[in-house]
Scaffold this motif. Structure first.
Motif, PDB file in Angstrom:
ATOM      1  N   TYR A 131       7.633  14.241  16.699  1.00 21.13           N
ATOM      2  CA  TYR A 131       8.905  13.786  17.276  1.00 21.13           C
ATOM      3  C   TYR A 131       8.682  12.594  18.202  1.00 21.13           C
ATOM      4  CZ  TYR A 131      10.238  18.554  15.969  1.00 21.13           C
ATOM      5  OH  TYR A 131      10.454  19.714  15.279  1.00 21.13           O
ATOM      6  N   TYR A 132       9.703  11.698  18.220  1.00 21.56           N
ATOM      7  CA  TYR A 132       9.810  10.704  19.298  1.00 21.56           C
ATOM      8  C   TYR A 132      11.036  11.103  20.096  1.00 21.56           C
ATOM      9  CZ  TYR A 132       6.623   7.590  16.781  1.00 21.56           C
ATOM     10  OH  TYR A 132       5.547   7.029  16.161  1.00 21.56           O
ATOM     11  N   GLY A 133      10.876  11.755  21.192  1.00  9.84           N
ATOM     12  CA  GLY A 133      12.036  12.263  21.922  1.00  9.84           C
ATOM     13  C   GLY A 133      12.810  13.219  21.026  1.00  9.84           C
ATOM     14  N   PRO A 158       6.549   3.992   1.676  1.00  9.42           N
ATOM     15  CA  PRO A 158       7.396   2.891   2.134  1.00  9.42           C
ATOM     16  C   PRO A 158       7.373   2.763   3.657  1.00  9.42           C
ATOM     17  CG  PRO A 158       8.732   4.753   1.429  1.00  9.42           C
ATOM     18  CD  PRO A 158       7.338   5.057   1.036  1.00  9.42           C
ATOM     19  N   SER A 159       7.766   1.602   4.110  1.00 14.28           N
ATOM     20  CA  SER A 159       7.763   1.337   5.547  1.00 14.28           C
ATOM     21  C   SER A 159       8.680   2.313   6.288  1.00 14.28           C
ATOM     22  CB  SER A 159       8.237  -0.099   5.780  1.00 14.28           C
ATOM     23  OG  SER A 159       8.016  -0.462   7.094  1.00 14.28           O
ATOM     24  N   GLY A 160       8.217   2.797   7.420  1.00 15.29           N
ATOM     25  CA  GLY A 160       9.051   3.679   8.231  1.00 15.29           C
ATOM     26  C   GLY A 160       8.969   5.137   7.862  1.00 15.29           C
ATOM     27  N   CYS A 161       8.124   5.493   6.878  1.00 16.05           N
ATOM     28  CA  CYS A 161       8.087   6.883   6.456  1.00 16.05           C
ATOM     29  C   CYS A 161       7.171   7.716   7.343  1.00 16.05           C
ATOM     30  CB  CYS A 161       7.641   6.985   5.006  1.00 16.05           C
ATOM     31  SG  CYS A 161       5.948   6.467   4.777  1.00 16.05           S
ATOM     32  N   GLY A 162       6.465   7.084   8.265  1.00 15.61           N
ATOM     33  CA  GLY A 162       5.717   7.874   9.241  1.00 15.61           C
ATOM     34  C   GLY A 162       4.217   7.897   9.044  1.00 15.61           C
ATOM     35  N   LYS A 163       3.676   6.970   8.254  1.00 13.41           N
ATOM     36  CA  LYS A 163       2.230   6.958   8.038  1.00 13.41           C
ATOM     37  C   LYS A 163       1.482   6.730   9.345  1.00 13.41           C
ATOM     38  CE  LYS A 163       2.597   3.393   5.368  1.00 13.41           C
ATOM     39  NZ  LYS A 163       4.062   3.172   5.410  1.00 13.41           N
ATOM     40  N   SER A 164       1.886   5.685  10.067  1.00 15.90           N
ATOM     41  CA  SER A 164       1.208   5.395  11.336  1.00 15.90           C
ATOM     42  C   SER A 164       1.396   6.547  12.297  1.00 15.90           C
ATOM     43  CB  SER A 164       1.781   4.129  11.977  1.00 15.90           C
ATOM     44  OG  SER A 164       1.691   3.061  11.093  1.00 15.90           O
ATOM     45  N   THR A 165       2.587   7.125  12.268  1.00 15.59           N
ATOM     46  CA  THR A 165       2.870   8.225  13.185  1.00 15.59           C
ATOM     47  C   THR A 165       1.910   9.390  12.944  1.00 15.59           C
ATOM     48  OG1 THR A 165       5.167   7.530  13.187  1.00 15.59           O
ATOM     49  CG2 THR A 165       4.702   9.740  13.986  1.00 15.59           C
ATOM     50  N   VAL A 166       1.724   9.750  11.667  1.00 17.84           N
ATOM     51  CA  VAL A 166       0.802  10.839  11.361  1.00 17.84           C
ATOM     52  C   VAL A 166      -0.611  10.456  11.783  1.00 17.84           C
ATOM     53  CG1 VAL A 166      -0.252  12.170   9.516  1.00 17.84           C
ATOM     54  CG2 VAL A 166       2.198  11.719   9.482  1.00 17.84           C
ATOM     55  N   ASP A 223      -5.434   1.931  10.690  1.00 20.42           N
ATOM     56  CA  ASP A 223      -4.022   1.683  10.386  1.00 20.42           C
ATOM     57  C   ASP A 223      -3.869   0.269   9.848  1.00 20.42           C
ATOM     58  OD1 ASP A 223      -1.330   1.649  10.178  1.00 20.42           O
ATOM     59  OD2 ASP A 223      -0.909   2.256  12.234  1.00 20.42           O
ATOM     60  N   GLU A 224      -3.698   0.163   8.550  1.00 17.08           N
ATOM     61  CA  GLU A 224      -3.571  -1.144   7.889  1.00 17.08           C
ATOM     62  C   GLU A 224      -4.587  -2.137   8.427  1.00 17.08           C
ATOM     63  OE1 GLU A 224       0.408  -2.557   7.238  1.00 17.08           O
ATOM     64  OE2 GLU A 224       1.220  -0.680   8.008  1.00 17.08           O
ATOM     65  N   PRO A 225      -5.860  -1.836   8.317  1.00 16.19           N
ATOM     66  CA  PRO A 225      -6.872  -2.682   8.966  1.00 16.19           C
ATOM     67  C   PRO A 225      -6.963  -4.066   8.338  1.00 16.19           C
ATOM     68  CG  PRO A 225      -7.935  -1.084   7.538  1.00 16.19           C
ATOM     69  CD  PRO A 225      -6.474  -0.736   7.558  1.00 16.19           C
ATOM     70  N   THR A 227      -2.483   2.125   4.235  1.00 11.11           N
ATOM     71  CA  THR A 227      -2.435   0.821   3.585  1.00 11.11           C
ATOM     72  C   THR A 227      -1.146   0.654   2.803  1.00 11.11           C
ATOM     73  OG1 THR A 227      -3.532  -0.656   2.036  1.00 11.11           O
ATOM     74  CG2 THR A 227      -3.741   1.691   1.606  1.00 11.11           C
ATOM     75  N   HIS A 228      -0.712  -0.600   2.720  1.00 11.62           N
ATOM     76  CA  HIS A 228       0.452  -0.924   1.891  1.00 11.62           C
ATOM     77  C   HIS A 228      -0.003  -1.509   0.560  1.00 11.62           C
ATOM     78  CE1 HIS A 228       4.081  -0.168   4.091  1.00 11.62           C
ATOM     79  NE2 HIS A 228       3.462  -0.519   5.199  1.00 11.62           N
ATOM     80  N   ASN A 229      -1.307  -1.632   0.417  1.00  9.73           N
ATOM     81  CA  ASN A 229      -1.840  -2.309  -0.746  1.00  9.73           C
ATOM     82  C   ASN A 229      -2.356  -1.251  -1.736  1.00  9.73           C
ATOM     83  OD1 ASN A 229      -3.637  -3.529  -2.514  1.00  9.73           O
ATOM     84  ND2 ASN A 229      -4.120  -5.163  -1.067  1.00  9.73           N
TER      85      ASN A 229
HETATM   86  N1  LIG Z   1       7.542   4.279  19.632  1.00 10.87           N
HETATM   87  C1  LIG Z   1       8.493   4.796  18.844  1.00 10.87           C
HETATM   88  N2  LIG Z   1       9.609   5.310  19.398  1.00 10.87           N
HETATM   89  C2  LIG Z   1      10.575   5.838  18.610  1.00 10.87           C
HETATM   90  N3  LIG Z   1      10.533   5.876  17.279  1.00 10.87           N
HETATM   91  C3  LIG Z   1       9.454   5.360  16.660  1.00 10.87           C
HETATM   92  C4  LIG Z   1       8.371   4.793  17.419  1.00 10.87           C
HETATM   93  N4  LIG Z   1       7.432   4.362  16.562  1.00 10.87           N
HETATM   94  C5  LIG Z   1       7.909   4.644  15.327  1.00 10.87           C
HETATM   95  N5  LIG Z   1       9.102   5.250  15.378  1.00 10.87           N
HETATM   96  C6  LIG Z   1       9.906   5.714  14.241  1.00 10.87           C
HETATM   97  O1  LIG Z   1       9.168   6.669  13.504  1.00 10.87           O
HETATM   98  C7  LIG Z   1       9.342   6.477  12.124  1.00 10.87           C
HETATM   99  C8  LIG Z   1       7.989   6.320  11.468  1.00 10.87           C
HETATM  100  O2  LIG Z   1       7.402   5.120  11.935  1.00 10.87           O
HETATM  101  P1  LIG Z   1       5.928   4.670  11.509  1.00 10.87           P
HETATM  102  O3  LIG Z   1       5.543   3.533  12.376  1.00 10.87           O
HETATM  103  O4  LIG Z   1       5.046   5.851  11.507  1.00 10.87           O
HETATM  104  O5  LIG Z   1       6.155   4.185  10.034  1.00 10.87           O
HETATM  105  P2  LIG Z   1       5.080   3.609   9.031  1.00 10.87           P
HETATM  106  O6  LIG Z   1       5.115   4.475   7.856  1.00 10.87           O
HETATM  107  O7  LIG Z   1       3.790   3.396   9.693  1.00 10.87           O
HETATM  108  O8  LIG Z   1       5.739   2.230   8.659  1.00 10.87           O
HETATM  109  P3  LIG Z   1       4.996   0.841   8.334  1.00 10.87           P
HETATM  110  O9  LIG Z   1       4.519   0.944   6.966  1.00 10.87           O
HETATM  111  O10 LIG Z   1       6.103  -0.149   8.465  1.00 10.87           O
HETATM  112  O11 LIG Z   1       3.923   0.652   9.341  1.00 10.87           O
HETATM  113  C9  LIG Z   1      10.241   5.263  11.952  1.00 10.87           C
HETATM  114  O12 LIG Z   1      11.566   5.708  11.707  1.00 10.87           O
HETATM  115  C10 LIG Z   1      10.164   4.573  13.292  1.00 10.87           C
HETATM  116  O13 LIG Z   1      11.380   3.942  13.572  1.00 10.87           O
END
Ligand SMILES: Nc1ncnc2c1ncn2[C@@H]1O[C@H](COP(=O)(O)OP(=O)(O)OP(=O)(O)O)[C@@H](O)[C@H]1O
Ligand SMILES: [Mg+2]
Lengths: 258, 304, 350
Positions: free
Chosen positions: A13-15, A38-46, A173-175, A204-206
């Motif tokens: 969670y973010y908040g 796809p972008s925004g699906c949470g890869k970096s978050t995980v 993360d996408e090095p 990676t996006h590649n």
């Molecule tokens: N610091 C943050 N505060 C609130 N929400 C965030 C924060 N960072 C990311 N998010 C949200 O969490 C979700 C996942 O983001 P994340 O950065 O993990 O995506 P991603 O898969 O790494 O995308 P990309 O391929 O573009 O890097 C997105 O909806 C993003 O808006």
């Protein structure tokens, strides 16, 4: 000292925003796992929950278990700082410390741990730079600032910095996203080398890159915008790319692949 | 979140822990830094509270009477607790007001110049000089007005001279605040206006400045608050008067800081009474301006 | 820089402006290319409006430059006759005697000593404290309270200096007396804490320096805080990912990035302290013998001396002596502020 990683029912969670839902996966020691999606699906978050970098963001929260060789890194007894020492990370944008020399950058982590023996530091510095395939290029200018290197060299410097502390796991993360094709190849070769000693997770996006470097691939997806991201499928890289179980995986890969 | 200790729990397996706990030395340093940093903040809050409590405690007795706000000290003996300071309040307000009337347009125009037109050496020099002017001590500004207008041009000491010195002190504050707001106005807004064929100067007057209005007003109020407490210029540029003088262009005129300074040489208890009363009055006026400024800044058209 | 300005958005529209001029204004004050729009030809009324407005704005900018130059110039012009008539060495004489207009003898040695001593002492107190506050507000305090807390610190700047002066002598000085006594008794062998030229330990440079420290805290903190809060996330993450504690992250990423801003903020604070007038005049007592370089001395700073004599500015020659002192103060603050600006290198607007 590569170790295995297991995620069990992880929610992030973010908040109030539920960013990633119910992730279960395992990463074997001495293997490369890539996260695609796809972008925004949470890869970096995980990825950032794997070394507790996620909790540096105000309001961020993780539920579930992240086990390193069976031990929960979110266990109340363990310290985020100690976890990060064991699980290294390389970022999308090369981030050497701009005011430190190349040598100081590489050994920054060791110095934090209280190693001040010059000989030992020099040894580790050389070994890490060699490990990162950078030694030949910079051995003559170790005292120059790290910011003076090219982007690709800076990224390899960051890898050297991460492996200098001998972590159990290396997260990337996408090095290569800020690098040219030649530097990218250099990093990919390096990943293949590092696999012998480390457990590696890479975002990676590649697609070709995922196919080239990883043993296992995890595909993340968003059902809809505003909904949490999910792990759709994880399997051997060859299976994911040739014969995925899920339709969504196939669509994503065929839409972009080639 | 990250503050849990790395201490081992008894139910851990006997094998080496997966995560070596932080060395005690590092943890100690980290905790020490946390303590020191929090302490630093407290150290700064102490004098603020202390000053406010002192001024309120010693000044409240004076300002609760109606005479305080409605009468001057004209004909009041040094040892008498009678009389009031409305002559000094008037002086403080009128001097700041005149300074504002001069400084605000110049300041806004100069900021527009720096943001919208400024190129090349003049702009660089101007921007540099604004910083320098911001650092000019008020006593130097007062001396300059004295040297230029009174010594050389032969003007008389008056409230207006004070206002001129205050202009110098207000200008950099107004310019920097306006500049900052103008830079926050998005470029698309300017471009949208240009695309309608509106010339640049009208775009600035009708679109850019109104968008930045609330920030600019905030800056002006803060600048006024700053100059109202200035004492050095009134010491050099105008004489003290116990009674009201409505004419800013001639004669002595009181202001709250000047009244406080003059009463310093009054040995009677009434002197202290007036000083702290005037101090509290001054703080109240400044507080109203400060509060006004933060209310106005709420209405900002641009979200930061 | 030029590339960036010209690479901006497409032509805004059909007016007699160069397209680049409008869209490129956001952060190009430092650009050195001449204004393309400056050559707008138009004899139309629209062109005239533009020209007039442009003149007005650049005239106002010019006015600021002229004002600063005029300050230096007029002070100099007024100071020179008195300096010529001076019987003492202006830089080395400790006395400042202007009672006899025909026989002036004034020097700034003691003024300089007292000014520097009180300001540097104030800076020595304010620098670590404001560093701590800036770190607290940017790295430790939860986001939600950081803003109101910062506002509290800014309020310190809203208190007029005369009130600091009154508080300093009436309330703070007695409270500091035990500390001053202890310092003198135990560290009196060190010149800074040696017995001074005052009969008492209140109203000394020591007291004044503490008051000044409180007064410069907000400006120093504001600038430092601003720069620290701009520390790039990825620098901090680099340290965090290596397993750095919060303090180590600050050491590795925040401090190296913000150092110049911290120095600049401190210089701005120093500038304020050098020129502070009324608080110093009220707090620091006059002394009858020259300064010993002790913090327990009394005396006048440039600013407080000028203010103390303000009511006697009638004859030109004695007045010129004080104006000469004011000129030195002006030059001093000019240099300090200029250094602050150069050190900051555009990271802060002070
Ligand atoms: N610091 C943050 N505060 C609130 N929400 C965030 C924060 N960072 C990311 N998010 C949200 O969490 C979700 C996942 O983001 P994340 O950065 O993990 O995506 P991603 O898969 O790494 O995308 P990309 O391929 O573009 O890097 C997105 O909806 C993003 O808006
Ligand atoms: Mg990402």
């Amino acid at each position: 000292m590569a170790k295995r990683l297991d995620l069990k029912a992880v929610d992030i969670y973010y908040g109030d925003f539920h960013a990633v839902q119910d992730v279960n996966l395992s990463v074997a020691p001495r293997s490369v796992t890539s996260f695609i999606g796809p972008s925004g699906c949470g890869k970096s978050t995980v990825l950032r929950t794997l070394n507790r970098m996620h909790e540096e963001i105000p309001g961020a929260r993780v539920d579930g278990e992240v086990l390193l060789d069976g031990e929960d890194i979110y266990d109340r007894g363990s310290d985020a700082v100690a976890v990060r020492r064991t699980i290294g990370m390389v970022f999308q944008r090369p981030n050497p410390f701009p005011t430190m020399s190349i040598r100081d950058n590489v050994v920054a982590g060791l110095k934090l741990q209280g190693v001040h023996d010059k000989k030992k530091l020099d040894e580790v510095c050389e070994a890490s730079l060699r490990g990162a395939n950078l030694w030949k290029e910079v051995s003559g200018r170790l005292d120059k600032p790290g910011g003076g290197l090219s982007g690709g060299q800076q990224q390899r410097l960051c890898i050297a910095r991460a492996i200098a502390v001998a972590p159990d796991v290396l997260l990337m993360d996408e090095p290569c996203s800020a690098l040219d094709p030649i530097s990218t190849l250099a990093i990919e070769d390096l990943i293949a080398d590092l696999k012998k000693e480390y457990t590696i997770v890479i975002v990676t996006h590649n697609m070709q890159q995922a196919a080239r470097v990883s043993d296992q691939t995890a595909f993340f997806n968003l059902e809809a915008t505003g909904k949490p991201g999910k792990l759709v499928e994880i399997d051997d890289t060859s299976t994911i790319f040739s014969n995925p179980t899920e339709q969504a995986t196939e669509d994503y890969i065929s839409g972009r692949f080639g | 979140m990250a503050t849990d200790t790395g201490l081992e729990r008894p139910d851990r397996p006997a094998a080496a822990p997966a995560f070596q706990p932080l060395s005690t030395g590092r943890k100690l340093k980290d905790n020490l830094a946390t303590v020191l940093v929090c302490l630093a903040f407290l150290v700064a809050v102490v004098p603020l509270v202390w000053v406010v409590v002192t001024v309120v405690g010693r000044g409240i007795g004076a300002i609760v009477s109606a005479d305080w706000w409605g009468r001057s000290l004209s004909g009041v003996l040094p040892e008498s607790f009678a009389g009031g300071v409305y002559h000094a309040i008037y002086g403080t307000l009128i001097q700041a007001l005149i300074a504002g009337v001069i400084a605000v347009p110049i300041g806004i125009l100069a900021a527009v110049y720096l943001v919208e037109y400024g190129r090349g050496r003049l702009a660089k020099t101007t921007s540099f000089m604004v910083d320098i002017l911001a650092g000019v001590p008020s006593i130097v500004a007062a001396l300059f007005i004295f040297a230029a207008f009174i010594s050389i041009l032969g003007a008389q000491q008056s409230a207006f001279m004070v206002s001129l010195a205050l202009v110098l002190l207000m200008l950099p504050v107004v310019i920097r605040n306006t500049e900052e707001m103008l830079r926050l106005v998005p470029d698309e807004l300017r471009e949208a206006s240009y695309a309608l064929g509106i010339p640049k100067w009208k775009t600035i007057l009708r679109i850019v400045l109104p968008t930045a209005l609330s920030g600019t007003v905030t800056g002006i109020m803060l600048a006024l608050a700053r100059v109202m407490g200035e004492t050095a210029p009134v010491l050099v540029l105008v004489g003290y008067s116990q009674s009201i003088n409505f004419d800013p262009f001639s004669g002595n005129m009181a202001s709250l800081p000047l009244l406080m300074f003059s009463e310093l040489s009054n040995p009677e208890p009434a002197g202290q009474f007036r000083i702290w009363g005037a101090a509290l009055t001054l703080i109240l006026i400044i507080m109203i301006l400060q509060l006004g400024a933060s209310v106005v800044s709420r209405f900002s058209a641009i979200s930061k | 820089m030029t590339e960036r300005t010209t690479a901006q958005a497409p032509s805004p529209g059909p007016q007699d402006e160069d397209p680049a001029a409008g869209s490129a204004t956001l952060d190009t004050v430092t650009d050195s290319d001449p204004a393309p729009g400056g050559r707008s030809q138009g004899s139309s009324s629209r062109g005239r409006g533009e020209r007039v407005f442009r003149r007005l704005t650049s005239g106002s900018g010019l006015l600021v430059v002229v004002a600063v130059a005029a300050i230096g110039l007029f002070l100099l012009v007024q100071a020179v006759p008195s300096l010529m008539a001076n019987n003492a060495n202006f830089f080395t004489s400790p006395e400042f005697n202007t009672r006899d207009a025909a026989n002036l003898s004034f020097g700034i040695r003691d003024l300089l000593v007292v000014t520097l001593l009180s300001s540097l002492f104030a800076l020595a107190i304010a620098m670590p404290v404001s560093l701590g506050i800036a770190l607290f507000l940017t790295q430790y305090a939860p986001k939600r309270v950081a803003r109101p807390f910062a506002y509290v610190i800014d309020l310190l700047a809203a208190v007029p200096s005369i009130i600091y002066g009154l508080w300093g002598i009436a309330v703070l000085a007695p409270a500091l007396l035990p500390i001053a006594t202890w310092l003198q008794n135990n560290l009196g062998w060190f010149f800074l804490f040696a017995p001074g030229n005052l009969p008492v330990l209140t109203g000394t440079i020591f007291t004044g320096g503490v008051v000044l420290a409180v007064m410069i805290l907000p400006i120093t903190t504001a600038v430092t805080r601003e720069v620290f809060s701009q520390t790039p996330r990825f620098h901090m993450e680099a340290a965090q990912a290596l397993g750095a504690t919060r303090w180590e992250v600050i050491r590795m990423a925040v401090l190296p990035y913000g150092r110049s801003g911290y120095i600049a903020g401190s210089m701005l604070g120093l500038g304020r302290a050098l020129g502070e007038t009324i608080a110093v005049l009220i707090v620091i007592r006059a002394a009858t013998s020259p300064s010993h370089f002790s913090l327990f001395d009394g005396g006048y700073t440039f600013a407080s001396l000028i203010a103390s004599a303000a009511s006697e500015f009638s004859q030109p020659l004695p007045t010129g002596a004080y104006i000469a002192a004011g000129l030195v103060l002006f030059v001093l603050t000019f240099v300090v502020n200029a250094i602050a600006r150069v050190v900051a290198g555009g990271k802060v607007n002070g």
